[in-house]
Design a protein around this motif. Structure first.
Motif, short mmCIF file in Angstrom:
data_model
loop_
_atom_site.label_atom_id
_atom_site.label_comp_id
_atom_site.label_asym_id
_atom_site.label_seq_id
_atom_site.Cartn_x
_atom_site.Cartn_y
_atom_site.Cartn_z
N SER A 216 0.84 -1.19 0.00
CA SER A 216 0.00 0.00 0.00
C SER A 216 0.88 1.24 0.00
O SER A 216 1.21 1.79 1.04
N HIS A 241 -4.16 -4.55 -2.50
CA HIS A 241 -4.05 -3.10 -2.73
C HIS A 241 -3.16 -2.84 -3.96
O HIS A 241 -3.68 -2.51 -5.01
N ALA A 243 -1.33 -0.32 -4.45
CA ALA A 243 -1.36 1.11 -4.77
C ALA A 243 0.04 1.64 -5.04
O ALA A 243 0.98 1.35 -4.31
N ALA A 262 -8.22 -5.58 -5.01
CA ALA A 262 -8.50 -4.20 -4.64
C ALA A 262 -9.62 -4.17 -3.61
O ALA A 262 -10.55 -4.97 -3.67
N PRO A 264 -11.72 -1.24 -2.87
CA PRO A 264 -11.85 0.16 -3.30
C PRO A 264 -12.42 1.12 -2.28
O PRO A 264 -11.93 2.24 -2.14
N GLU A 267 -9.76 1.65 0.44
CA GLU A 267 -8.56 2.29 -0.13
C GLU A 267 -8.80 3.78 -0.36
O GLU A 267 -7.94 4.62 -0.05
N PRO A 275 -7.04 2.93 -6.24
CA PRO A 275 -7.15 1.50 -6.58
C PRO A 275 -6.45 1.17 -7.88
O PRO A 275 -6.41 1.97 -8.82
N THR A 277 -7.11 -0.77 -10.23
CA THR A 277 -7.98 -1.28 -11.29
C THR A 277 -7.53 -0.86 -12.68
O THR A 277 -7.33 -1.69 -13.58
N ALA A 308 -15.76 0.29 -7.38
CA ALA A 308 -14.62 0.10 -8.28
C ALA A 308 -14.99 0.50 -9.71
O ALA A 308 -14.20 1.15 -10.41
#
Length: 441
Positions: A216, A241, A243, A262, A264, A267, A275, A277, A308
């Motif tokens: 993260s 995560h 990220a 994820a 979302p 996060e 995220p 994604t 998401a």
């Protein structure tokens, strides 16, 4: 075991080369799907009429710290640092095995009620073998399919994962339950020395277990390089995560078969970062979804899928306007993709893609019936969108391995009042004495 014929529903199989939704019968034989077709003859089967419903594969919550169920909503306004301070700094050590059991039991039952049939239980508070066994028993008692990802509270970067405990669980508590498999909730290369990260990955590989880890924010350090050099990233690796991972690292991990989960809502709310994604989609991959912590957000995977989807569409629309000066003509991400994140991709992330996530012959009979006749969903012009718009009240029935766990909108579990009483008592004691930001009231 009995045979059950589900008839009359619109079915979203999530199987490639089939229609998005179709009116077909589903024959369940014991714990597996025996036939998917129109019409299906099974004179010896119990026939269940699901006209007006939409049947989907059971949802997969690929990342939930179920042990925190008793702390619901206590951290709704915590930042990530406040969460780490109050929960991991103050609450963790107060847990007894009884606390682990009631949180996992109540949390797993709640997941079933929401339409989740498979749970990635990221249990990084196994303070002792007794704590781990109590958590496992809670999952078993609930009747959910789960991957118990064994972990401990945060340790020194030079302390390896307790492998004796992994082997003990493999040889006993987990082995004896058909719906339960074992994984490892590692500190991972983000929070371990290079030597320990490699050793932990090797241990998981040798045992054929999914190894899952948090990442993260922050640049990948020496531990990531060491694991890559050892060739240990694989389809059994799950990154939660992800990220701010650089594009080159994401590409390396995706090419190695690594899955991503994820979470979302949490996060975005707690400050983990954006995220992952969109970055995955650009690489031809996709995330699975989790709800992370009931401490801060609701445990509904369909909510995670909607967030998401909307968040990624928002980013893509903004990018399109910035680069072209015009609004986009078509959506960048579809509802079907979002539903896949909550089913197919979740199954992959937990190493269960050959068992769950799709409705097809030979797969486990993990199924959810959504009541599309309800006022908030009717008329259900687009079945996939209708499912994504559903909430708990619309989850009419849930089946795990051919066994009904919810019917006619009622969770089939005894002693729910006692479960709630025990959960409330546990939460009050665990939160007692926290600082102002952690105050339950």
């Amino acid at each position: 075991m009995s045979r059950i014929l589900l008839r009359g529903a619109q079915v979203i199989t999530m199987t490639p080369d089939r229609p998005d939704a179709e009116r077909v019968d589903i024959l369940v034989d014991g714990g597996t799907i025996a036939a998917v077709g129109e019409p299906t003859e099974a004179p010896d089967a119990e026939v269940v009429d699901l006209s007006g419903r939409i049947v989907i594969p059971g949802l997969v919550n690929a990342h939930l710290h179920t042990w925190q169920t008793a702390l619901r909503s206590a951290g709704a306004d915590w930042t990530l640092m406040e969460y780490l301070t109050h929960l991991h700094g103050e609450c963790v050590g107060r847990y007894t095995p009884a606390d682990m059991h009631i949180s996992n039991l109540a949390g797993a039952l709640s997941q079933i009620n929401c339409g989740t049939t498979t749970l990635g239980d990221w249990c990084h508070n196994a303070l002792s073998p007794e704590h781990a066994d109590a958590a496992v028993e809670g999952l078993v008692q609930a009747g959910i399919r789960a991957v118990f990802l064994h972990g401990t509270p945060y340790r020194s970067p030079d302390t390896p994962h307790p492998l004796a405990e992994i082997d003990r669980l493999l040889d006993g508590p987990v082995r004896d339950h058909a719906l339960l498999t074992l994984g490892m909730a590692l500190q991972g290369p983000q929070y371990s020395s290079a030597e320990i990260a490699v050793a932990d990955f090797q241990a998981g590989t040798e045992r054929g277990l999914v190894v899952s880890m948090h990442q993260s924010g922050g640049e990948p350090g020496p531990g990531w390089d060491a694991v890559r050099a050892a060739g240990l990233f694989s389809s059994l690796t799950n990154v939660v995560h992800g990220a701010d991972l650089p594009e080159d690292w994401l590409k390396t991990l995706v090419e190695a078969g690594v899955t991503f989960t994820a979470t979302p809502e949490n996060e975005l709310g707690q400050g983990h970062g954006t995220p992952v994604t969109g970055s995955l989609l650009r690489l031809g991959a996709a995330p699975s979804l989790g709800t992370d912590i009931d401490t801060a957000v609701p445990g509904t995977v369909l909510t995670a899928a909607r967030i998401a989807l909307a968040h990624q569409r928002s980013l893509d629309h903004a990018h399109h306007r910035q680069t072209t000066g015009m609004h986009a003509d078509t959506p960048s991400v579809t509802s079907k993709q979002a539903l896949a994140w909550a089913t197919v991709e979740g199954a992959k992330a937990l190493g269960l893609a050959d068992k769950v996530g799709r409705i097809e012959v030979g797969m486990q009979a993990d199924l959810v019936a959504v009541d599309a006749r309800a006022l908030n969903l009717w008329p259900a012009h687009d079945p996939i969108a209708t499912v994504l718009h559903a909430d708990i009240a619309n989850i009419e029935a849930v089946m795990v391995a051919g066994t009904w766990r919810k019917r006619d909108h009622v969770l089939l579990a005894s002693g729910l009042d006692e479960v709630k009483d025990q959960l409330g008592e546990s939460g009050e004691r665990l939160l007692r004495g926290l600082g102002p930001a952690g105050s339950p009231g």
